[in-house]
Design an enzyme around this catalytic site. Structure first.
Site, PDB file in Angstrom:
ATOM      1  CE  LYS A  74      -4.145   1.837   0.618  1.00 33.46           C
ATOM      2  NZ  LYS A  74      -3.823   2.713  -0.535  1.00 33.46           N
ATOM      3  CE  LYS A  98       3.592   6.920   6.224  1.00 33.01           C
ATOM      4  NZ  LYS A  98       3.196   7.839   5.137  1.00 33.01           N
ATOM      5  CE  LYS A 110       4.748   7.777  -1.336  1.00 32.11           C
ATOM      6  NZ  LYS A 110       4.093   7.902  -0.035  1.00 32.11           N
ATOM      7  CG  ASN A 225      -6.127  17.924   1.945  1.00 34.51           C
ATOM      8  OD1 ASN A 225      -7.126  18.459   2.400  1.00 34.51           O
ATOM      9  ND2 ASN A 225      -5.936  16.617   1.952  1.00 34.51           N
ATOM     10  CB  SER A 356      -5.914   4.443   2.429  1.00 32.75           C
ATOM     11  OG  SER A 356      -5.731   5.559   1.601  1.00 32.75           O
TER      12      SER A 356
HETATM   13  N1  GLU Z   1       0.534   8.894   0.345  1.00 37.11           N
HETATM   14  C1  GLU Z   1       0.059   8.727   1.684  1.00 37.11           C
HETATM   15  C2  GLU Z   1       1.205   8.342   2.604  1.00 37.11           C
HETATM   16  O1  GLU Z   1       2.348   8.606   2.321  1.00 37.11           O
HETATM   17  C3  GLU Z   1      -1.145   7.799   1.766  1.00 37.11           C
HETATM   18  C4  GLU Z   1      -0.901   6.401   1.327  1.00 37.11           C
HETATM   19  C5  GLU Z   1      -2.160   5.565   1.262  1.00 37.11           C
HETATM   20  O2  GLU Z   1      -3.226   6.050   1.610  1.00 37.11           O
HETATM   21  O3  GLU Z   1      -2.041   4.406   0.823  1.00 37.11           O
HETATM   22  O4  GLU Z   1       0.986   7.858   3.678  1.00 37.11           O
END
Ligand code: GLU
Length: 427
Positions: A74, A98, A110, A225, A356
Site C-alpha cells: 500500500k 508506517k 510507493k 490539504n 485508505s
Molecule cells: N501517500 C500517503 C502516505 O504517504 C497515503 C498512502 C495511502 O493512503 O495508501 O501515507
C-alpha cells in the site's frame, strides 16, 4: 547518487540505517533483516503520452513494492519533477513501517511520475494518469498493491486510475485504489485523515509533552490539504497558529491567524503570502519560517526540510512530521541533543493510510460507514499506537522515531518469523 558497491543510494541507505538502529533493541532473526534489505520488486517504465498539440512526450514512471509479508502492499503515487527510483524505493520502505505502526494488514509500496503536473492541461493529466495504470496494471491490484494519492495527486486522479483499471479487468474494481471521489467509492473522512491523524497523536501526548493548547504556538511548513486540516483542528482546540508557508512564501504573526481565512486567501490568490492575520504579519521565505519562535513545528511539505544545516536553529520543542521524511537522518541527533521531541512520520502521518484502509475494507464489503464511524475507528488506532510508541520510548530510553521503528520492526519480524526461521529449520 548510486553506491557502486551495493547499488543503492544514500537516501535509501540512510532509511535502512534507521532499521538497523531499531534492530539493536530487539532479538531478531538475521533472516528478517536480510528480507528487509531490498525491495521485493521495483518497476521503472517510460510512459509515452499524447500532448494537446499532437506531439508525444515521454515521462519516467516508477512503482516499488517493498515488502508484502503483512498483506498487500500500500502506498501513494506522487507527481513531482524530482521523483526518481531511489526516492520511490525509500518511500516504499517508509510505507512498510508506517502500515506496521498502525497495525494495518498491509505491506508498503510507493509510486511516482517525474512530472510537473502544473505544466500539463487537464486532458494531458488524465491521459498521463491512465497511461500509468495501463503500464502498471499487472503490478497493482486489489489483493496485490493498492495505490493512493500522494504529493500533487488527488481524488480525481485516483478516480481516473480506478476507471482505467476497471476497464482493463472488465468489471468495476474500486478496491484497486484508495482516495477516490466519494461518488466513485471513496470514503468519508479520507480528505482530512492525514491531518487529523497528526492532530490526534499530538493531542494524545499533550500531558506527556507538557503542552497547554491555549499557550502553545504552532508553525506549519507547507499549507496544503494535510497541514490545513491539522491547523484547523488544532486552532479549534485553542492552539495558536503563528506561521504558515507554501512554495511561494511564508507568513509569521506572533498574534496568531485563523487557518480557515488563510486557506480562503490561498484558494483565491494561489499563495498564503498577504493573507490576513491577527496582528503585524511578517513575510519571509520558507526556510526562515522553520527557525521562528514556536512550541510545535509541523513540516508538511517535501522531505529533507530540516537537515544538519538548520537543525541547530530550530527553537520548537516538538516537531510533528506530517510530511514523509522532513527531518533528514543527520538532523535527528542534533534535535535529540537539543531535547526536541520528534513525532515521526510513520506515526504522525499514518492517519491517511489508515482511512485508505477503511476505504478498501468498505469497497470490498460494499457497505459504507458514516463519518462518525470513520472518526471513531481512526481514533481507536491512532491513540493506542501513539501510546504504544511513547511507552517504548520511555522504557528503552530512545527517541520517538526509534521507538516507532522498534514497534513496526517487531510486528514485521514476527510475521516473517511465522514462516519459520533459521533456528526452527536447524533444530
Ligand atoms: N501517500 C500517503 C502516505 O504517504 C497515503 C498512502 C495511502 O493512503 O495508501 O501515507
Amino acid at each position: 547518487m548510486l553506491d557502486e558497491v551495493t547499488n543503492t543510494s544514500k537516501l535509501f541507505d540512510q532509511a535502512r540505517e534507521r532499521l538497523s538502529l531499531a534492530a539493536e533493541y530487539l532479538t531478531i532473526d538475521p533472516d528478517v533483516l536480510q528480507k528487509l534489505r531490498y525491495p521485493k520488486e521495483t518497476l521503472s517504465v517510460c510512459l509515452l503520452v499524447r500532448m494537446d498539440d499532437g506531439s508525444r512526450r515521454s515521462f519516467k514512471a516508477f512503482r516499488c513494492r517493498y515488502d508484502d509479508t503483512r498483506g498487500p502492499t500500500k502506498g501513494g503515487i506522487r507527481y513531482h519533477p524530482a521523483v526518481n527510483i531511489d526516492e520511490v524505493m525509500t518511500l516504499a520502505f517508509l510505507m512498510t513501517f508506517k502500515c506496521a505502526v498502525a497495525n494495518l494488514p498491509y505491506g508498503g509500496a510507493k509510486g511516482g511520475i517525474s512530472v510537473d503536473a502544473n505544466q500539463l492541461s487537464r486532458s494531458e493529466l488524465e491521459r498521463l494518469s491512465r497511461a500509468y495504470v495501463k503500464a502498471f496494471a499487472h503490478f497493482i491490484g486489489p489483493e496485490r498493491d493498492i495505490p493512493a494519492p500522494d504529493m500533487y495527486t488527488n481524488s480525481m486522479v485516483m478516480g481516473w486510475m480506478a476507471d482505467e483499471y476497471s476497464a482493463m479487468v472488465g468489471q468495476p474494481s474500486p478496491a484497486v485504489i484508495t482516495g477516490k471521489p466519494l461518488e466513485l467509492g471513496g470514503s468519508l473522512g479520507r480528505e482530512d485523515a492525514t491531518g487529523r491523524g497528526g492532530y490526534l497523536a499530538l493531542r494524545h501526548l499533550e500531558s506527556d509533552l507538557h503542552l497547554v493548547p491555549e499557550k502553545s504556538r504552532v508553525i506549519l511548513q507547507g499549507f496544503g490539504n494535510v497541514a490545513y486540516h491539522c491547523a484547523r483542528l488544532l486552532h479549534g482546540d485553542g492552539y495558536k497558529i503563528v506561521g504558515v508557508s507554501d512554495s511561494r512564501g511564508a507568513i509569521y504573526d506572533p498574534d496568531g491567524m485563523d487557518p480557515i481565512a488563510i486557506m480562503e486567501h490561498k484558494r483565491s490568490v494561489g499563495t498564503v503570502s498577504g493573507a490576513p492575520t491577527n496582528g503585524t504579519c511578517k513575510e519571509m521565505d520558507n526556510s526562515e519560517l522553520l527557525e521562528q519562535d514556536c512550541d510545535v513545528l509541523i513540516p508538511a511539505a517535501l522531505e529533507g526540510a530540516i537537515t544538519n544545516q538548520n537543525a541547530h536553529k530550530i527553537v520548537a520543542k516538538i516537531i510533528v512530521e506530517l510530511a514523509n521524511g522532513p527531518v533528514a537522518p543527520e538532523a535527528d541527533e542534533i534535535l535529540d541533543k537539543k531535547g526536541i521531541i520528534v513525532i515521526p512520520d510513520i506515526l504522525a502521518n499514518c492517519g491517511g493510510v489508515t482511512v485508505s484502509y477503511f476505504e478498501w475494507v468498505q469497497n470490498k464489503a460494499g457497505f459504507y460507514w458514516d463519518l462518525e464511524e470513520i472518526h471513531r475507528r481512526l481514533e481507536s488506532i491512532i491513540v493506542p499506537e501513539t501510546r504504544h510508541v511513547w511507552s517504548i520510548k520511555t522504557e528503552k530510553q530512545v527517541d520517538m522515531r526509534t521507538a516507532a521503528y522498534i514497534l513496526a520492526l517487531d510486528r514485521i519480524s514476527s510475521a516473517i518469523a511465522a514462516h519459520g526461521t533459521k533456528d526452527y529449520f536447524a533444530s
